[in-house]
Design an enzyme around this catalytic site. Structure first.
Site, short mmCIF file in Angstrom:
data_model
loop_
_atom_site.label_atom_id
_atom_site.label_comp_id
_atom_site.label_asym_id
_atom_site.label_seq_id
_atom_site.Cartn_x
_atom_site.Cartn_y
_atom_site.Cartn_z
N CYS A 2 64.29 107.93 38.17
CA CYS A 2 65.59 108.72 38.56
C CYS A 2 65.28 108.45 40.29
O CYS A 2 64.02 108.16 40.64
CB CYS A 2 65.36 110.00 38.42
SG CYS A 2 65.46 110.29 36.58
N ARG A 27 65.68 101.24 41.37
CA ARG A 27 64.74 102.06 40.44
C ARG A 27 64.94 102.13 39.13
O ARG A 27 64.49 102.36 38.06
CB ARG A 27 64.56 103.38 40.98
CG ARG A 27 63.85 103.44 42.37
CD ARG A 27 63.97 104.95 42.88
NE ARG A 27 63.14 105.73 42.20
CZ ARG A 27 61.72 106.25 42.79
NH1 ARG A 27 61.42 105.80 43.75
NH2 ARG A 27 61.45 107.30 42.02
N TRP A 77 67.59 108.62 35.11
CA TRP A 77 67.06 107.51 34.10
C TRP A 77 66.96 108.44 32.81
O TRP A 77 65.86 109.19 32.86
CB TRP A 77 65.95 106.71 34.46
CG TRP A 77 65.54 105.74 33.46
CD1 TRP A 77 66.12 104.18 33.64
CD2 TRP A 77 64.52 105.88 32.68
NE1 TRP A 77 65.38 103.64 32.71
CE2 TRP A 77 64.48 104.61 31.88
CE3 TRP A 77 63.98 106.67 32.05
CZ2 TRP A 77 63.62 104.13 30.88
CZ3 TRP A 77 63.01 106.61 31.15
CH2 TRP A 77 62.97 105.24 30.64
N ASN A 103 63.40 114.70 39.57
CA ASN A 103 62.73 113.48 39.21
C ASN A 103 61.19 113.89 38.38
O ASN A 103 60.64 114.86 38.81
CB ASN A 103 62.20 112.46 40.06
CG ASN A 103 63.37 111.86 40.89
OD1 ASN A 103 64.55 111.98 40.55
ND2 ASN A 103 63.06 110.84 41.75
N GLY A 104 61.08 113.42 37.26
CA GLY A 104 59.90 113.61 36.38
C GLY A 104 60.56 114.54 35.12
O GLY A 104 61.53 114.22 34.77
N GLU A 501 52.15 87.19 31.35
CA GLU A 501 52.94 87.69 32.18
C GLU A 501 54.20 86.70 32.52
O GLU A 501 55.22 87.28 32.48
CB GLU A 501 52.12 87.61 33.81
CG GLU A 501 52.93 87.89 35.04
CD GLU A 501 53.78 89.13 35.00
OE1 GLU A 501 53.42 90.03 34.06
OE2 GLU A 501 54.40 89.47 35.86
N LYS A 505 57.80 88.52 32.32
CA LYS A 505 59.02 88.27 33.08
C LYS A 505 60.31 87.89 32.36
O LYS A 505 61.16 88.01 32.58
CB LYS A 505 58.76 86.94 34.17
CG LYS A 505 57.95 87.25 35.30
CD LYS A 505 58.33 88.13 36.27
CE LYS A 505 58.02 89.69 35.75
NZ LYS A 505 56.87 90.45 36.01
N GLU A 508 61.93 90.61 30.04
CA GLU A 508 62.36 91.66 31.09
C GLU A 508 63.83 91.49 31.67
O GLU A 508 64.69 92.27 31.60
CB GLU A 508 61.49 91.98 32.41
CG GLU A 508 60.36 92.68 32.07
CD GLU A 508 59.76 93.02 33.32
OE1 GLU A 508 59.58 94.06 33.90
OE2 GLU A 508 59.15 92.14 34.15
N HIS A 524 46.40 81.31 14.55
CA HIS A 524 46.20 82.57 13.78
C HIS A 524 47.46 83.22 13.62
O HIS A 524 47.55 84.71 13.44
CB HIS A 524 45.17 83.32 14.53
CG HIS A 524 43.88 82.35 14.50
ND1 HIS A 524 42.97 82.25 13.43
CD2 HIS A 524 43.50 82.05 15.84
CE1 HIS A 524 41.88 81.74 13.94
NE2 HIS A 524 41.86 81.44 15.33
N LYS A 623 61.83 100.80 38.15
CA LYS A 623 60.98 100.04 38.75
C LYS A 623 59.81 100.63 38.69
O LYS A 623 58.72 99.99 38.80
CB LYS A 623 61.41 99.88 40.21
CG LYS A 623 60.57 99.32 41.47
CD LYS A 623 60.46 97.89 40.83
CE LYS A 623 59.56 97.00 41.81
NZ LYS A 623 59.08 95.92 41.32
O1 M6R Z 1 54.10 100.09 40.08
P1 M6R Z 1 52.97 99.59 38.72
O2 M6R Z 1 52.83 98.41 39.19
O3 M6R Z 1 51.87 100.56 38.59
O4 M6R Z 1 54.00 99.34 37.52
C1 M6R Z 1 53.70 98.88 36.33
C2 M6R Z 1 54.63 98.32 35.26
O5 M6R Z 1 55.43 99.47 34.97
C3 M6R Z 1 55.54 97.08 36.05
O6 M6R Z 1 54.32 96.15 36.47
C4 M6R Z 1 56.24 96.70 35.02
O7 M6R Z 1 55.66 95.98 33.97
C5 M6R Z 1 57.33 95.75 35.85
N1 M6R Z 1 58.64 95.90 35.38
C6 M6R Z 1 56.91 94.17 35.72
O8 M6R Z 1 57.72 93.33 36.11
#
Ligand code: M6R
Length: 628
Positions: A2, A27, A77, A103-104, A501, A505, A508, A524, A623
């Site tokens: 949020c 965000r 959110w 927020n929270g 990673e 990417k 996502e 495996h 974010k």
């Molecule tokens: O702000 P942070 O690095 O702690 O965030 C951790 C993850 O939420 C963040 O890396 C998330 O996996 C990203 N969307 C990856 O692209």
């Protein structure tokens, strides 16, 4: 997650709020809303909508709002209750005197809601936030009926504002969980209040105007003077004044800081997406870091106020998502160069798994935002067990930075794209430096090797430029392969985290199922996936495990899998096996994760673009994940 922006000043609040919300879009959110005080009619007016901010703009065009110089706004959110108009913020109390954005997560909201309902309060939404506004309203009525009834603003503005503050103070004392709130009070139309626990909130100081926001980009084009509100602090804002106090009423003297980055840093500057812009910023991010951290052939880690090698016999890395993948690479690097055992935990697991820590354990927390709820909880757990925490973090002044014993800022600049790119590369670059530093100081890394690695690191930014020049080749490969319904990413040794990673990417931003595996694990299980309808990204740079990767590729070919290889410039053998090859410049084996990051980021980006996906704001993602 949020986003919050609030304004009090002399200008029209609505455009400022809408523009601020737009800057917080990155965000992640599913509805938005705002509220202002109609000073002529002495009432609060709100507008809210499910969907994007443009839909809120349309609504405001159709149902115009009265002019006002005070207001609060929010992007939601969804956590409690569906993403619809009713659950969108802001939320009123029962008497429509107070308006809240939040927020929270309020963890004890169910109990508070039951108590309020028993006292006759009617709830309209399914949110946890609504308990906050009703609680403030409840305490306000209680205080005013205790003898302050009948005060009008003209008669006693000062008194009314202190009643407003007191009602907020009593309400926040009842809340458990994390929250950043912005609150308007109709009886106090020249002031707004902000308070926080756990979730970030900043105050922006202007000339004859002040702001609250959940994140700097929301107000960066309005002011660069910022106060980072601390946990359990309340800020009382008018257009000319900001007063801080603790939840228990002690005054706090505000520390005003100047934000260093420019407005350009949070604009696309001609790139189609923030993600593409941030990918292109990587050579400069690395150059800056090496300039700051490599001096006279030595690694300099100012900010890390710990004596490392003599006392530390175990390192635990905690992080989430992409930062967790950086942490996994950190294990290879620190164990390889410094011979100190490293455990890597997803922060969300660490906090609940009764980890064994001693005073000789160093915890490294990695986070771009420094506000990730699980990472912060892991740090608190580490502290509770007496361990020291060093953090690798991008956001200056974040909660993580404040709570850590040592802080290594990556200074990658604001990352707006939800999919982390430059922050990841900066995190792994910092882990190389940290591993070198520990290895050198504990005597495990020979001077010549140390020096060689530093020299090779300094060449990495130029190698990035060389890959970027050939990005259209990656774009072509992406277009040809975007129809595959599933991707497997395989890597070995230091490039096993790269495989994880790379897969993250892609999934996502393109929503294509993608799995990352250590290539040795292929037989495996994941080999069952391979046929002509799936694509496999083989991370195959020159290394000690190169031949093993080639064997994996042969096995994939035998099963008609389609392969995209990321290989070292000059390697012709790999062309015999892969359908497409993306070359990276030659570097030391151990440094290849820095270079393979760029092709897999571009590959994911161009596939997502080919599929018309919302690259910068992928569905369901936020974010920074500030709730559990
Ligand atoms: O702000 P942070 O690095 O702690 O965030 C951790 C993850 O939420 C963040 O890396 C998330 O996996 C990203 N969307 C990856 O692209």
């Amino acid at each position: 997650m949020c986003g919050i922006i609030g304004y009090v000043g002399t200008r029209s609040a609505v455009p400022i709020l809408l523009e601020g919300l737009q800057k917080l879009e990155y965000r992640g959110y599913d509805s938005s809303g705002l509220g202002i005080i109609d000073l002529k009619k002495n009432r609060i007016v709100i507008r809210k909508r499910q969907g994007k901010i443009n839909q809120l703009r349309d609504l405001i065009k159709r149902k115009a709002l009265p002019n006002s110089s005070i207001g609060i706004s929010h992007t939601r959110w969804a956590t409690h209750g569906a993403p619809n108009r009713i659950n969108a913020h802001p939320h009123f109390d029962h008497s429509k005197t107070f308006l809240v954005v939040h927020n929270g997560i309020i963890e004890n909201y169910q109990q508070l809601k039951t108590n309020l309902e028993e006292a006759g309060v009617k709830f309209v939404s399914q949110t946890d936030t609504e308990v906050i506004s009703h609680l403030i309203g409840f305490y306000y009525s209680q205080i005013t009926s205790d003898g302050n009834n009948g005060l009008t603003n003209e008669a006693g503005g000062e008194i009314v504002s202190s009643l407003f503050e007191e009602a907020v103070r009593r309400a926040v004392a009842d809340l458990e969980g994390s929250f950043a709130v912005g609150i308007l009070c109709n009886d106090c139309p020249d002031s707004l209040i902000a308070a926080r626990v756990g979730s970030p909130l900043i105050i922006g100081i202007g000339e004859g105007e002040n702001f609250i926001a959940s994140d700097v980009p929301a107000i960066l084009d309005r002011t660069k003077k910022i106060i980072y509100l601390k946990d359990k602090e309340i800020a009382f804002l008018t257009k000319d004044k900001v007063k801080l106090s603790t939840f228990t009423g002690e005054d706090v003297s505000p520390k005003i800081e100047t934000v260093k980055f420019s407005v350009d840093a949070v604009q696309k500057q001609g790139y189609a997406h923030f993600m593409l812009k941030e990918i292109h910023e990587q050579p400069d991010v690395l150059r800056r870091m090496f300039k700051e951290r490599l001096k006279g052939g030595e690694v300099v880690l100012e900010g890390m106020e710990l004596t490392l090698p003599q006392t530390i016999n175990h390192i635990v890395i905690v992080a989430c998502g992409t930062a967790y993948h950086a942490g996994l690479l950190g294990k290879y690097l620190i164990e390889g160069m410094a011979r100190v055992p490293v455990t890597v935990d997803a922060a969300s697991e660490f906090r609940y798994r009764e980890p064994i820590l001693t005073k000789n354990t160093m915890v490294i927390a990695i986070s771009q935002s420094g506000e990730t709820a699980d990472t912060l909880a892991a740090v608190r757990e580490a502290h509770a067990q007496g361990a020291k925490v060093v953090s690798v973090c991008n956001v200056v002044g974040s909660s993580l930075a404040r709570e850590s014993d040592g802080i290594l800022y990556t200074h990658a600049g604001p990352e707006i794209g939800v999919a982390s790119t430059k922050a990841y590369v900066a995190q792994i670059a910092m882990l190389y430096l940290l591993a070198l530093k520990i290895g050198r100081e504990n005597g495990q890394l020979k001077q010549a090797v140390y020096q060689d690695l530093i020299a090779a690191l300094e060449k990495i930014p130029d190698a990035y430029e060389q890959i970027l020049v050939k990005k259209s080749h990656i774009q072509k490969i992406a277009r040809k392969n975007s129809h595959f319904g599933c991707f497997l990413y395989l890597g070995r040794n230091v490039n096993y985290p790269s495989a994880l990673e790379g897969a993250l990417k892609l999934k996502e931003i393109s929503y294509i199922p993608a799995e990352g595996y250590a290539a040795g694990e292929m037989k495996h299980g994941p080999i069952a996936l391979i046929d002509e309808y799936r694509a496999v990204v083989c991370i195959t740079p020159q290394s000690d495990t190169y031949d093993k990767m080639i064997s994996n590729m042969q096995e994939i070919r035998a099963r008609r899998g389609k392969m995209i290889a990321i290989a070292t410039e000059g390697d012709e053998v790999v062309q015999r096996h892969a359908n497409h090859v993306i070359y990276i410049p030659k570097t030391k084996n151990i440094l290849t994760p820095l270079l393979v990051a760029l092709p897999f980021q571009l590959l994911a980006y161009y596939i997502a673009v080919a599929l018309n996906c919302d690259v910068d704001q992928p569905r369901n993602l936020a974010k920074s994940v500030t709730v559990e």
